[in-house]
Design an enzyme around this catalytic site. Structure first.
Site, PDB file in Angstrom:
ATOM      1  N   PRO A   1       0.810  -1.223   0.000  1.00  0.00           N
ATOM      2  CA  PRO A   1       0.000   0.000   0.000  1.00  0.00           C
ATOM      3  C   PRO A   1       0.839   1.266   0.000  1.00  0.00           C
ATOM      4  CG  PRO A   1       0.095  -0.927   2.220  1.00  0.00           C
ATOM      5  CD  PRO A   1       0.841  -1.879   1.323  1.00  0.00           C
TER       6      PRO A   1
ATOM      7  N   ASP B   1      -2.153   3.061   2.330  1.00  0.00           N
ATOM      8  CA  ASP B   1      -1.528   3.228   3.634  1.00  0.00           C
ATOM      9  C   ASP B   1      -1.986   4.585   4.164  1.00  0.00           C
ATOM     10  OD1 ASP B   1       0.071   2.814   5.808  1.00  0.00           O
ATOM     11  OD2 ASP B   1       1.908   2.478   4.677  1.00  0.00           O
TER      12      ASP B   1
ATOM     13  N   TRP C   1       4.462   0.572   9.868  1.00  0.00           N
ATOM     14  CA  TRP C   1       5.018  -0.628   9.227  1.00  0.00           C
ATOM     15  C   TRP C   1       4.412  -1.900   9.804  1.00  0.00           C
ATOM     16  CZ3 TRP C   1       7.407  -0.444   4.795  1.00  0.00           C
ATOM     17  CH2 TRP C   1       8.057   0.733   4.420  1.00  0.00           C
TER      18      TRP C   1
ATOM     19  N   GLN D   1      12.604  -1.765   0.144  1.00  0.00           N
ATOM     20  CA  GLN D   1      11.633  -2.520   0.942  1.00  0.00           C
ATOM     21  C   GLN D   1      12.228  -3.778   1.584  1.00  0.00           C
ATOM     22  OE1 GLN D   1       8.774  -1.285   1.798  1.00  0.00           O
ATOM     23  NE2 GLN D   1       9.162   0.517   0.526  1.00  0.00           N
TER      24      GLN D   1
ATOM     25  N   TRP E   1       8.763  -3.213   3.841  1.00  0.00           N
ATOM     26  CA  TRP E   1       7.601  -4.105   3.718  1.00  0.00           C
ATOM     27  C   TRP E   1       7.990  -5.587   3.660  1.00  0.00           C
ATOM     28  CZ3 TRP E   1       4.476  -5.876  -0.909  1.00  0.00           C
ATOM     29  CH2 TRP E   1       3.199  -6.301  -0.526  1.00  0.00           C
TER      30      TRP E   1
ATOM     31  N   LYS F   1      18.259  10.555  -4.343  1.00  0.00           N
ATOM     32  CA  LYS F   1      17.030   9.776  -4.340  1.00  0.00           C
ATOM     33  C   LYS F   1      15.855  10.682  -4.695  1.00  0.00           C
ATOM     34  CE  LYS F   1      14.438   6.464  -1.547  1.00  0.00           C
ATOM     35  NZ  LYS F   1      14.325   5.774  -0.259  1.00  0.00           N
TER      36      LYS F   1
ATOM     37  N   LYS G   1       9.384  13.082  -2.961  1.00  0.00           N
ATOM     38  CA  LYS G   1       8.131  13.801  -3.163  1.00  0.00           C
ATOM     39  C   LYS G   1       8.204  15.185  -2.517  1.00  0.00           C
ATOM     40  CE  LYS G   1       5.843  10.158  -1.627  1.00  0.00           C
ATOM     41  NZ  LYS G   1       4.779   9.246  -1.154  1.00  0.00           N
TER      42      LYS G   1
END
Length: 615
Positions: free
Chosen positions: A46, A85, A518, A554, A558, A591, A594
């Site tokens: 998510p 999420d 998480w 991840q 995740w 990296k 956003k």
């Protein structure tokens, strides 16, 4: 017509195809027409809906789409359910900025109920944009049955997961030194702390700690965090490192430091005379005078002495490390091993408490100058320089992190390490080197997982505690309703924080913490279908998943949390096959972020060059 098609741009041609798929429900048919075929189970990680998708999302999404279309053509039924999420710091930070709130006190004055409802309003702000971008990329996904981590059904399954872990003896409360955002007033995971490093200048001090039994001799230790010196309780040396005692000619004092660090701390050999040499283990137990008197009484309990620590490095400083166990992970474990209890005179917003009256209310890093000035006046600073180094900043508030011991609830990961490694053996990784490399090594070194957060918009940890410390863990809405007599409509903090109950003559109240988000995403295989309260047969069909795919980051996110919870609950992996893509970087090699928007808008690039070019 053919002439018109020949004149189409990439953008126009792709939109025409998408329109055909939508009108004729091609994706829906690809699933429904295969319902009697073997099931190929897929889990979709998510994303947060508080921001728009970037190229990393598009890369992972394309890999997922390719594999799932292939399995459909090979005769499988392949449902593709999307999820959101919804909890955590990204949402809270938006509301803090919107209402100019700063820290726990401001949020609580604003009102937890009001704050959480503001979070709920914006949490799905960008869902339509996400949906449009995912579909524009030609990816087939079911947006009609999305799961959301803020839904009551999802949260109740998270409670069940936690209760199962508790019943297995895998949950405990303890201290842990964690990256801590003083601005947000909460610890961050190591994963989050690695998101925003900056090059900064910090003061670098070499401090002289005077020995109790040899007042003419001091041990030289180095630090780039002067604010932690008020909490110093030990000095750490490497047991097999070569150390020396020298006579410093200009001050007529004796100093102890690592032999290989002499050249870094003295301009020339003419400045000192070598007196004796020893190993670090020969220094063990030597007592020294505390720099400050705040915790001087701890000397009676074994503090203010030299202890051994194999990880002490000779890369910089003096080869001797000042230890404030509340503010460093290595310090914490070394002092814990030696029976030295920590002191933590810093509050949840990174300010000194009343235990340090001179600096009470001051942000710790702002106190560096005053502390240095005071120590210089007392003549205990041997050297004062500026150190330029990479330092972690909060990825949400862009303020410097500190490392701080916090009381937190843990999942005892180290207890189940064998189960984790066994689960990993059953997973097929692409690329295969991730299995025993980045992921396998991360599992081998895994430490207990701190799962509680001192925040507001999240799934509350379902622990109710009595004054004598006894705890009861609630695993379902029905259980909470039976104990409190209340009708439960929602599980967020402002609906349940005030619910208490009496059990065996004792009053139980809920602890205030919420889960690390998480923990929620790791619970997704169960919570997306409200297992075990519903869909038990469906769960058995789709667990473990046949396939998942996400980016390399991840392995510590995740993939890791999925594996911990599935190994703990079912002694098996949560997924059978995984494709791990690399990280798409911005033009400058950084990296993609956003927050920084350091990449061109994907929708503009898709419109100009077409989705297939990006795929």
């Amino acid at each position: 017509m053919f002439a018109e098609i020949a004149q189409e741009s990439f953008d126009e041609r792709e939109k025409r195809i998408l329109d055909f798929w939508n009108k004729n429900k091609i994706f829906e048919h690809s699933v429904e027409d295969n319902r009697d075929k073997p099931l190929f189970a897929f889990y979709d990680g998510p994303p947060f809906a508080t921001g728009l998708p970037h190229y990393g999302h598009l890369l992972a999404g394309t890999i997922k789409d390719v594999v799932l279309r292939y399995k459909t053509m090979k005769g499988f039924c392949v449902p593709r359910r999307f999820g959101w999420d919804c909890h955590g710091l990204p949402v809270e930070n938006e509301i803090e900025k919107m209402h100019q709130l700063s820290g726990a006190h401001a949020i609580e004055d604003f009102g937890v109920a009001r704050f959480n409802e503001e979070c709920r309003k914006i949490v799905l702000r960008y869902t339509e944009e996400w949906k449009a971008t995912v579909q524009r990329m030609g990816r087939w996904v079911d947006f009609n049955q999305t799961y959301r981590t803020m839904d009551v059904s999802f949260m109740e399954s998270v409670w069940w997961v936690f209760q199962q872990l508790y019943n297995k003896g895998l949950v405990y409360e303890g201290y842990k030194v964690m990256p801590y955002s003083a601005k947000l007033g909460t610890p961050l995971s190591n994963f989050e702390a690695g998101e925003n490093y900056k090059e900064v200048d910090d003061p670098a001090l070499t401090v002289a700690f005077q020995l109790v039994d040899e007042p003419e001799t001091s041990i030289l230790a180095w630090t780039t965090t002067p604010w932690t010196l008020v909490s110093n309780l030990a000095l750490m040396v490497g047991p097999e490192i070569d150390y020396v005692k020298v006579h410093h000619l200009s001050t007529d004092k004796h100093y102890i430091l690592a032999k290989s660090r002499l050249a870094a701390n003295f301009k020339s050999e003419d400045e000192y005379t070598l007196l004796t040499e020893m190993k670090g283990k020969d220094l063990e137990g030597k007592r020294y005078k505390p720099l400050f008197n705040y915790f001087a009484d701890r000397a009676e309990k074994g503090a203010f002495r030299v202890i051994l620590e194999p990880s002490v490095s000779l890369d910089d400083g003096t080869g001797i490390v000042h230890s404030a166990p509340a503010f460093g992970e290595v310090d914490f474990y070394a002092c814990q091993r030696e029976g030295i209890e920590l002191v933590c005179p810093v509050d949840n917003n990174g300010q000194y408490t009343g235990e340090i009256p001179e600096y009470e209310g001051q942000f710790v890093k702002d106190a560096d100058k005053d502390i240095i000035k005071r120590l210089k006046k007392e003549g205990v600073i041997f050297q004062h320089n500026i150190c330029r180094h990479r330092y972690p900043f909060c990825w949400r508030s862009d303020t410097p992190l500190i490392y701080k011991a916090v009381t937190t609830w843990f999942v005892a990961v180290e207890k189940i390490k064998d189960s984790l490694l066994k689960a990993n053996q059953q997973i097929h990784w692409t690329p295969d080197y991730v299995k025993h490399g980045r992921f396998g090594k991360w599992l081998e070194g895994a430490r207990d997982w701190a799962i509680s957060r001192n925040r507001y918009w999240g799934t509350p940890i379902p622990i109710w505690r009595a004054e004598d410390g006894e705890v009861l863990v609630i695993g379902s809405i029905a259980d909470l309703e039976s104990k409190t007599g209340a009708k439960i409509q929602d599980l967020h903090r402002h609906f349940i924080d005030d619910l208490s109950f009496t059990h065996k003559g004792k009053l139980f109240k809920r602890i205030p913490e919420v889960f690390d988000c998480w923990f929620e995403s790791g619970s997704m295989p169960y919570a997306q279908n409200h297992y075990p309260f519903e869909n038990q047969d469906l769960f058995k069909e789709i667990f473990p998943a046949d396939f998942i795919a996400e980016g390399l980051d991840q392995t510590r996110g995740w993939f890791y949390t999925l594996t911990i919870l599935s190994a703990a609950l079912f002694d098996q992996p949560a997924f059978k096959n995984v494709i791990v893509n690399g990280i798409v970087l911005a033009e400058d090699g950084a990296k993609m972020s956003k927050r920084l928007r350091n990449y061109p808008d994907p929708s503009v690039v898709i419109q100009r060059f077409g989705a297939d070019a990006i795929r």
